[in-house]
Design an enzyme around this catalytic site. Structure first.
Site, short mmCIF file in Angstrom:
data_model
loop_
_atom_site.label_atom_id
_atom_site.label_comp_id
_atom_site.label_asym_id
_atom_site.label_seq_id
_atom_site.Cartn_x
_atom_site.Cartn_y
_atom_site.Cartn_z
N ASP A 128 -37.55 -46.06 97.68
CA ASP A 128 -39.23 -45.92 97.95
C ASP A 128 -39.46 -46.46 99.36
O ASP A 128 -39.46 -47.77 99.55
CB ASP A 128 -40.05 -46.19 96.71
CG ASP A 128 -41.40 -45.53 97.23
OD1 ASP A 128 -41.75 -45.09 98.10
OD2 ASP A 128 -42.33 -45.92 96.44
N HIS A 135 -51.06 -44.95 104.30
CA HIS A 135 -50.83 -45.50 102.77
C HIS A 135 -50.76 -46.84 102.86
O HIS A 135 -51.32 -47.71 102.14
CB HIS A 135 -49.59 -44.70 102.37
CG HIS A 135 -49.07 -45.00 100.90
ND1 HIS A 135 -50.19 -45.27 100.05
CD2 HIS A 135 -48.00 -45.35 100.56
CE1 HIS A 135 -49.48 -45.65 98.85
NE2 HIS A 135 -48.29 -45.56 99.08
N ARG A 144 -54.90 -57.11 99.55
CA ARG A 144 -55.01 -58.29 100.44
C ARG A 144 -56.02 -58.49 101.04
O ARG A 144 -56.28 -59.35 101.85
CB ARG A 144 -53.48 -58.52 101.37
CG ARG A 144 -52.53 -58.81 100.37
CD ARG A 144 -51.15 -58.96 101.49
NE ARG A 144 -50.78 -57.68 102.33
CZ ARG A 144 -50.28 -56.75 101.69
NH1 ARG A 144 -49.35 -56.77 100.57
NH2 ARG A 144 -50.06 -55.62 102.54
N GLU A 203 -46.54 -37.71 97.67
CA GLU A 203 -45.39 -37.79 98.87
C GLU A 203 -44.42 -36.77 99.05
O GLU A 203 -44.44 -36.06 98.25
CB GLU A 203 -44.78 -39.27 98.40
CG GLU A 203 -45.72 -40.44 98.14
CD GLU A 203 -44.88 -41.58 97.56
OE1 GLU A 203 -45.57 -42.70 97.58
OE2 GLU A 203 -43.36 -41.57 97.20
N GLN A 243 -49.36 -53.62 89.11
CA GLN A 243 -48.62 -53.96 90.28
C GLN A 243 -49.32 -55.22 91.22
O GLN A 243 -48.71 -55.90 91.58
CB GLN A 243 -48.76 -52.99 91.23
CG GLN A 243 -48.11 -52.75 92.39
CD GLN A 243 -47.97 -51.69 93.34
OE1 GLN A 243 -48.90 -50.61 92.99
NE2 GLN A 243 -47.62 -51.58 94.67
N TYR A 247 -46.30 -57.95 91.78
CA TYR A 247 -45.58 -57.66 93.10
C TYR A 247 -45.40 -59.05 93.81
O TYR A 247 -44.31 -58.55 94.76
CB TYR A 247 -46.42 -56.51 93.70
CG TYR A 247 -47.16 -57.20 94.93
CD1 TYR A 247 -46.84 -57.12 96.15
CD2 TYR A 247 -48.54 -57.67 94.51
CE1 TYR A 247 -47.79 -57.72 97.17
CE2 TYR A 247 -49.38 -58.03 95.30
CZ TYR A 247 -49.11 -57.93 96.79
OH TYR A 247 -49.87 -58.61 97.81
#
Length: 328
Positions: A128, A135, A144, A203, A243, A247
């Protein structure tokens, strides 16, 4: 403009200029086989493999009798071009080979409402890439904040990670909402339970093929187009709350491995050529090993319709920005 002897409605996605590949079966013949979409019909390539008599494919007719596209994708770009040229000729209005052969036509042409579609290839690996500026910015803001949306490396190198190839499924396959750890309140310990922030990512994905190179011998940027067979539409399902907690530091894991849906029809790069547009101006300029001048950006209009459970209507999102190139 080429016209087919097969009836193709004006609004059809499958005119003779497209001719995407897929893998299908029918109740009468449950074996998986390769087909090409034309109008509301599927041309069964296993029934016409003997008609690929060009200089490159005459001795490779077995690839059209296979149960996946892997053998065809493993040939060269020149083989792919010859296959497309042969199909265009056979389906053209002035070609009688299939058109006037009642027996062959009855064997080879299958109505789309009688077919079941399957994964087009056996997918050995899936990467990916985080290649859309919009995006990457949107997801970065989600995790963030606006001031730190893009990481310092994003504009310099292809950011990506390996996904779970075994959970790539054909469109229409049910995808289960995952369980996992989340941390909804920063000052409290994490919780375990079902995902509450299930997301979609519209996508484009590409299938990689061509003759393999030896381990450690990279494909150069000016050779890349010789290894890109075609593209599909993809939904990379994402459990955002899971996630966000998992992550750091190694990237997505369970939150992005729950399921990846792809469309069953692979549109070849040759068919997409008319939609090529000038490449984005990159600032800073990419390193030489990543730089290419040929236009390999494609103007593909995408939209999403979402229909919530219990609702009688759908909400349409035209041209969403979460578009990423992914290579199974």
């Amino acid at each position: 403009m080429a016209v087919s002897w097969v009836t193709v409605e004006k609004e059809s996605h499958f005119p003779i200029q497209n001719l995407p590949y897929g893998v299908f079966s029918t109740d009468a013949e449950p074996e998986h086989r390769i087909g090409v979409a034309i109008g509301s019909q599927v041309l069964d390539l296993s029934k016409i493999a003997h008609l690929f008599t060009g200089p490159l494919l005459a001795h490779n007719q077995d690839v059209f009798r296979a149960s996946t596209l892997n053998k065809l994708m493993g040939l060269t770009k020149a083989h792919w071009a010859e296959a497309r040229a042969t199909l265009t000729t056979l389906l053209s209005a002035d070609n009688p080979t299939i058109r006037d052969d009642d027996y062959l036509r009855s064997l080879a042409m299958v109505s789309m409402d009688k077919v079941k579609m399957h994964l087009p290839a056996a997918i050995g690996d899936y990467t990916d890439f985080y290649s859309s500026l919009d995006h990457a910015t949107n997801v970065g803001i989600m995790f963030r904040g606006k001031e730190n949306a893009l990481m310092p490396n994003w504009k310099y190198l292809p950011v990506g990670y390996h996904g779970r190839a075994s959970s790539v499924v054909v469109s229409g396959t049910p995808v289960r909402r995952p369980l996992g750890q989340t941390k909804p309140v920063d000052t409290e310990p994490p919780k375990f339970g079902p995902c509450r922030l299930m997301d979609f990512e519209l996508e484009m994905a590409f299938f990689v093929g061509g003759p393999p190179k030896d381990l450690g011998n990279p494909i150069k940027i000016d050779e890349a187009d010789e290894h890109i067979f075609g593209m599909v539409v993809m939904n990379d399902w994402s459990a955002r709350d899971i996630q966000k907690w998992e992550y750091v530091p190694l990237g997505p894991f369970g939150a992005k491995n729950l399921g990846t849906s792809i469309s069953p029809w692979v549109v070849t790069m040759e068919a997409l050529k008319p939609f090529a547009v000038p490449n984005y101006v990159q600032d800073p300029a990419p390193f030489p090993y990543l730089k290419h001048d040929d236009p390999y950006t494609f103007d593909v209009h995408l939209e999403v319709a979402i229909k919530p459970a219990g609702s009688s209507s759908s909400t349409l999102y035209p041209n969403p920005t979460s578009s990423t190139c992914t290579g199974p």
